[in-house]
Design a protein around this motif. Structure first.
Motif, PDB file in Angstrom:
ATOM      1  N   ALA A 189       1.071  -1.001  -0.069  1.00  0.00           N
ATOM      2  CA  ALA A 189       0.083  -0.028   0.085  1.00  0.00           C
ATOM      3  C   ALA A 189       0.919   1.523   0.042  1.00  0.00           C
ATOM      4  N   ALA A 190       2.298   1.334   0.737  1.00  0.00           N
ATOM      5  CA  ALA A 190       2.891   2.331   0.311  1.00  0.00           C
ATOM      6  C   ALA A 190       4.115   2.028   0.119  1.00  0.00           C
ATOM      7  N   ALA A 191       4.415   1.225  -1.019  1.00  0.00           N
ATOM      8  CA  ALA A 191       6.017   1.471  -1.768  1.00  0.00           C
ATOM      9  C   ALA A 191       5.699   0.474  -2.694  1.00  0.00           C
ATOM     10  N   ASP A 192       6.941   1.326  -3.612  1.00  0.00           N
ATOM     11  CA  ASP A 192       6.374   0.843  -5.135  1.00  0.00           C
ATOM     12  C   ASP A 192       6.818  -0.305  -5.664  1.00  0.00           C
ATOM     13  N   LEU A 193       8.784  -1.272  -4.954  1.00  0.00           N
ATOM     14  CA  LEU A 193       8.876  -2.200  -4.744  1.00  0.00           C
ATOM     15  C   LEU A 193       9.327  -2.526  -3.160  1.00  0.00           C
ATOM     16  N   LEU A 194       8.930  -3.605  -3.200  1.00  0.00           N
ATOM     17  CA  LEU A 194       9.250  -4.705  -2.087  1.00  0.00           C
ATOM     18  C   LEU A 194      10.375  -5.345  -2.194  1.00  0.00           C
ATOM     19  N   CYS A 195      11.479  -5.304  -0.504  1.00  0.00           N
ATOM     20  CA  CYS A 195      13.050  -6.245  -1.400  1.00  0.00           C
ATOM     21  C   CYS A 195      12.614  -6.929  -0.039  1.00  0.00           C
ATOM     22  N   THR A 196      13.682  -7.689   0.362  1.00  0.00           N
ATOM     23  CA  THR A 196      13.372  -8.375   1.371  1.00  0.00           C
ATOM     24  C   THR A 196      14.927  -9.479   1.296  1.00  0.00           C
ATOM     25  N   GLU A 197      14.728  -9.700   2.860  1.00  0.00           N
ATOM     26  CA  GLU A 197      16.376  -9.783   3.615  1.00  0.00           C
ATOM     27  C   GLU A 197      16.651 -11.319   4.165  1.00  0.00           C
ATOM     28  N   PRO A 198      16.938 -11.536   3.281  1.00  0.00           N
ATOM     29  CA  PRO A 198      17.210 -13.184   4.170  1.00  0.00           C
ATOM     30  C   PRO A 198      18.769 -13.837   4.576  1.00  0.00           C
ATOM     31  N   GLN A 199      18.684 -13.143   5.317  1.00  0.00           N
ATOM     32  CA  GLN A 199      20.362 -13.366   5.999  1.00  0.00           C
ATOM     33  C   GLN A 199      20.918 -14.726   6.157  1.00  0.00           C
ATOM     34  N   ASN A 200      21.799 -15.173   5.406  1.00  0.00           N
ATOM     35  CA  ASN A 200      21.946 -16.188   5.705  1.00  0.00           C
ATOM     36  C   ASN A 200      23.172 -16.613   7.029  1.00  0.00           C
ATOM     37  N   VAL A 201      22.796 -16.408   8.073  1.00  0.00           N
ATOM     38  CA  VAL A 201      23.112 -16.145   9.467  1.00  0.00           C
ATOM     39  C   VAL A 201      24.195 -17.234   9.796  1.00  0.00           C
ATOM     40  N   LEU A 202      25.466 -17.014  10.024  1.00  0.00           N
ATOM     41  CA  LEU A 202      26.361 -18.870   9.669  1.00  0.00           C
ATOM     42  C   LEU A 202      26.747 -17.902  11.836  1.00  0.00           C
ATOM     43  N   SER A 203      27.060 -17.108  12.217  1.00  0.00           N
ATOM     44  CA  SER A 203      27.234 -16.617  13.291  1.00  0.00           C
ATOM     45  C   SER A 203      26.486 -16.990  14.673  1.00  0.00           C
ATOM     46  N   GLN A 204      25.574 -17.318  14.218  1.00  0.00           N
ATOM     47  CA  GLN A 204      24.560 -18.036  15.764  1.00  0.00           C
ATOM     48  C   GLN A 204      25.269 -19.578  15.648  1.00  0.00           C
ATOM     49  N   GLY A 205      26.416 -20.571  14.603  1.00  0.00           N
ATOM     50  CA  GLY A 205      26.136 -21.820  15.196  1.00  0.00           C
ATOM     51  C   GLY A 205      25.689 -22.375  14.150  1.00  0.00           C
ATOM     52  N   HIS A 206      26.237 -23.230  14.335  1.00  0.00           N
ATOM     53  CA  HIS A 206      26.186 -23.830  13.563  1.00  0.00           C
ATOM     54  C   HIS A 206      24.217 -25.056  13.327  1.00  0.00           C
ATOM     55  N   ARG A 207      23.992 -24.994  15.008  1.00  0.00           N
ATOM     56  CA  ARG A 207      23.271 -25.914  15.738  1.00  0.00           C
ATOM     57  C   ARG A 207      21.899 -24.694  14.910  1.00  0.00           C
ATOM     58  N   GLN A 208      22.413 -23.590  14.624  1.00  0.00           N
ATOM     59  CA  GLN A 208      21.205 -22.288  14.535  1.00  0.00           C
ATOM     60  C   GLN A 208      21.357 -21.722  13.175  1.00  0.00           C
ATOM     61  N   ILE A 209      21.849 -22.474  11.892  1.00  0.00           N
ATOM     62  CA  ILE A 209      21.757 -22.344  10.809  1.00  0.00           C
ATOM     63  C   ILE A 209      20.914 -22.389  10.071  1.00  0.00           C
ATOM     64  N   PRO A 210      21.301 -20.772   9.206  1.00  0.00           N
ATOM     65  CA  PRO A 210      19.720 -20.827   8.850  1.00  0.00           C
ATOM     66  C   PRO A 210      19.091 -21.859   7.398  1.00  0.00           C
ATOM     67  N   GLU A 211      17.678 -21.772   7.631  1.00  0.00           N
ATOM     68  CA  GLU A 211      17.063 -23.332   6.661  1.00  0.00           C
ATOM     69  C   GLU A 211      17.707 -22.884   4.845  1.00  0.00           C
ATOM     70  N   PHE A 212      17.851 -23.899   4.991  1.00  0.00           N
ATOM     71  CA  PHE A 212      18.230 -23.290   3.404  1.00  0.00           C
ATOM     72  C   PHE A 212      17.757 -23.162   2.235  1.00  0.00           C
ATOM     73  N   TRP A 213      16.163 -23.164   2.469  1.00  0.00           N
ATOM     74  CA  TRP A 213      15.265 -22.603   1.305  1.00  0.00           C
ATOM     75  C   TRP A 213      15.130 -21.302   1.540  1.00  0.00           C
ATOM     76  N   LYS A 214      15.385 -20.208   2.937  1.00  0.00           N
ATOM     77  CA  LYS A 214      14.844 -19.049   2.862  1.00  0.00           C
ATOM     78  C   LYS A 214      14.759 -18.158   1.458  1.00  0.00           C
ATOM     79  N   PRO A 215      15.941 -18.348   1.515  1.00  0.00           N
ATOM     80  CA  PRO A 215      15.804 -16.982   0.325  1.00  0.00           C
ATOM     81  C   PRO A 215      14.110 -17.049  -0.746  1.00  0.00           C
ATOM     82  N   ALA A 216      14.653 -18.548  -0.757  1.00  0.00           N
ATOM     83  CA  ALA A 216      13.337 -19.808  -1.472  1.00  0.00           C
ATOM     84  C   ALA A 216      12.475 -18.897  -1.387  1.00  0.00           C
TER      85      ALA A 216
END
Length: 682
Positions: free
Chosen positions: A246-273
């Motif tokens: 409603a208030a933007a012409d373009l939308l962006c998203t930020e699927p960060q690949n945050v590896l610094s949280q450790g291997h047990r908290q690794i982002p799911e491999f489909w997050k950008p998808a």
């Protein structure tokens, strides 16, 4: 202003390759405008996001309380020179602004502009940070700093002074705040006092505040420069996408690949998808922008992601129909990890090869997943991706009947909000030939109507959490047992909705109850016999109705996928899709865990994206996949095939047509390939 109403030929409606150098104020002296413009163009950018205002003004702002970067050169206008250099190289300039924070000197003068915690104290950022920095404090989205008193005049000033092509709002979201202004607004909207805990706020509160703020600032921008597009965020979780558009012409998203949280908290491999899929659900909108940070976490922002994992993460953005946005720490001359520059440059060259092919291409999928930002939705998405089943995401506000009818199958994950309208809509969808897959607990308010649709009797009981239990396939030639013929039991855990099938429903799987509590499953093994080998408690009920049908799974398949990721559960999902589609799939691939596929139709035929995420993440090197076989029915191509080729690496590929199916093999996949299947001209 709706994107679809804007000029289709506007620059931002064309394919974008964005690079954002995240600038540190102390590095201002290293910015050579002409050198920087040449470097970013060489790296493949056609658009650059560059700091302009907010926390720091990168020009001599005259707006009170707008902190001017003290490291700016005194004898020239650096921002003006940067914009001129970018434009000379054919690069568009997008102004990055961030009004989410201001320093403590502003707080001393205007304390009413800042976020208040429940105890009335402001929210301080980096209080223990070393170095000679002022404190930063979070600003309230409903107060003056982020609205009429600072943000609006800063935008008017910058747009009036500089040849800015677009505006990007960094960190625009609603920060939980208990100030008087927020409490009053909450009561005005919802008719009840603001809860003391932010987790108890109405789910729509954050989105509504952001919508109101962005509508105001978008209006200021359009009043000053009607041609300038506004870019704002959306999030994969806890968001209402309609409030964003409603208030933007373009939308962006930020699927960060945050590896610094450790291997047990690794982002799911489909997050950008999934992030890009959600953004593409906006009908008629420009393709969403996917921001990928080059670092393995903000705490490690001065080094780069492992190149193999970085390349895999990047590839998902264009593969699922998004536009790439690289976020780098500093300018090329200050980037300490030069692997980043090489990865970005190589990737942008690949994107350039296929961006015209993808311009205007439409997602091709027979399966829709109703999205409600819950773990159950993630489990289904994980299973569909890992079994190479193309699917689209439908947010709640976009799941109307006409949209549902575009798909042969619709998945309703556990805990999806269900009311009378949804049940009536789904019944009509099934009557008109659609197929539903529904899992798990049923909403009590519409239980009777929903049970009738699902083909079970309305007398239901929910079990305690079960462990040491199993799913048993029933009957011979059971379609849910395909590929699992050598086992009659697969692992089960979790709650079960105890139900009975209604007349005309087929029970395809039943529950084998626990043979032991968890603490004694292996002590001693001589007592491991199943106490009850067979029950008539359904775990899969199939009902045909109208022109379609319903498959009800009275347990959480998504939960099993999220928690255990066993091959049997993926195969069960695959079989469930085959059952409801009657085996009529858009595409069949060599099944490989970690291989992602996305299918599109353009003017010439079909585009098939393949992304290789095989291996244990974070990937330390690409594990090539060999001899990937693909089969697509000619009906999907809407004609016969004249050629098949890999646009990035593979080149021309031999193909054959057998029984109205085009078959080909991709000999090798390192990270990303785009296969073009050209339709034969009539």
């Amino acid at each position: 202003m709706e994107v679809g109403n804007m000029d289709a030929q506007a620059w931002w409606r064309q394919p974008l390759r964005i690079i954002q150098p995240n600038l540190q104020v102390k590095d201002t002296r290293f910015i050579d405008p002409e050198r920087l413009a040449g470097q970013l163009k060489e790296m493949g950018a056609n658009t650059v996001v560059f700091n302009v205002g907010g926390i720091y003004a990168w020009y001599r702002s005259e707006i009170p309380f707008h902190h001017v970067n003290e490291y700016l050169p005194k004898d020239k206008d650096l921002l003006e020179e940067v914009i001129a250099a970018f434009h000379k190289e054919g690069l568009k300039f997008v102004a990055r602004v961030d009004f989410s924070k201001a320093d403590d000197a502003v707080y001393q003068m205007r304390p009413e502009w800042f976020v208040r915690n429940g105890d009335g104290h402001p929210q301080i950022i980096g209080a223990q940070r070393p170095g000679s920095w002022s404190l930063l404090m979070s600003t309230c989205i409903n107060a003056g700093y982020r609205n009429e008193e600072v943000a609006a005049p800063v935008l008017t000033e910058a747009l009036g002074r500089y040849a800015i092509d677009g505006v990007f709002f960094n960190n625009p979201g609603t920060i939980p705040c208990q100030c008087g202004r927020c409490r009053d607004k909450y009561f005005d909207i919802f008719g009840s006092p603001m809860p003391e805990r932010s987790q108890d706020y109405d789910r729509s509160w954050g989105s509504l505040c952001l919508k109101h703020n962005m509508e105001l600032l978008n209006g200021v921008i359009k009043e000053t420069r009607p041609d300038v597009p506004v870019i704002s965020y959306y999030n994969l979780f806890n968001e209402r996408l309609d409030d964003r558009k409603a208030a933007a012409d373009l939308l962006c998203t930020e699927p960060q690949n945050v590896l610094s949280q450790g291997h047990r908290q690794i982002p799911e491999f489909w997050k950008p998808a999934l992030s890009i899929k959600l953004g593409r659900s906006r009908s008629g909108a420009a393709a969403p922008l996917g921001i990928v940070h080059s670092c393995p976490g903000m705490d490690w922002r001065h080094t780069g992601l492992p190149p193999a994992d970085y390349a895999f993460w990047l590839a998902q953005i264009p593969a699922y129909g998004g536009q790439i946005w690289h976020s780098l720490t500093g300018v090329p001359d200050t980037i300490r990890d030069k692997r980043i520059v090489k990865t970005v440059t190589h990737f942008n060259k690949q994107v350039a090869k296929i961006e015209q092919e993808m311009q205007g291409a439409n997602s091709l999928a027979d399966v829709a997943l109703l999205w409600s930002a819950r773990p159950s939705t993630e489990g289904w998405a994980d299973g569909l991706i890992n079994r190479q089943i193309p699917f689209d995401i439908l947010p709640e506000e976009q799941a109307g009947l006409e949209t549902l009818l575009r798909y042969k199958a619709v998945i309703v994950p556990e805990q999806y909000p269900i009311g009378t309208e949804e049940v009536a809509r789904w019944r009509e969808y099934v009557n008109r030939g659609g197929h539903l897959i529904v899992e798990g607990m049923l909403h009590s308010a519409v239980r009777g109507e929903l049970c009738e649709l699902l083909g079970v009797l309305p007398a239901l009981t929910v079990s305690e959490p079960l462990a040491a239990s199993y799913l048993r396939f029933e009957g011979t030639g059971n379609p849910l047992q395909t590929g699992l013929e050598d086992t009659e039991l697969i692992a089960h855990r979790g709650r079960v909705v105890y139900c009975k099938p209604a007349a005309g429903s087929a029970v395809l799987a039943t529950l084998v109850p626990p043979f032991s509590p968890l603490e004694s499953v292996g002590a001693p093994p001589e007592r491991a016999s199943l106490s009850v080998e067979r029950t008539d408690i359904p775990l899969a009920v199939h009902r045909r109705a109208g022109g379609g049908g319903v498959l009800y799974l009275p347990f959480s398949l998504s939960g099993l996928l999220n928690d255990f990721k066993l091959g049997e559960h993926y195969q069960l999902l695959d079989n469930a899709i085959d059952l409801v589609l009657n085996g009529d799939r858009l595409i069949r691939m060599t099944p490989v865990t970690g291989l992602q596929v996305a299918l599109y139709r353009n003017k010439e035929g079909l585009l098939l994206h393949l992304v290789n995420g095989a291996g244990r993440r974070p990937l330390t090197g690409a594990i090539p996949l060999y001899q990937i076989e693909a089969a697509l029915p000619l009906a999907a191509l809407q004609g016969s095939a004249s050629s098949v080729s890999g646009l990035l690496e593979a080149g021309n590929l031999p193909f054959r047509i057998e029984e109205d199916v085009v078959r080909f093999t991709v000999p090798k996949l390192d990270v990303w390939e785009v296969v073009k299947i050209v339709k034969q001209k009539e």
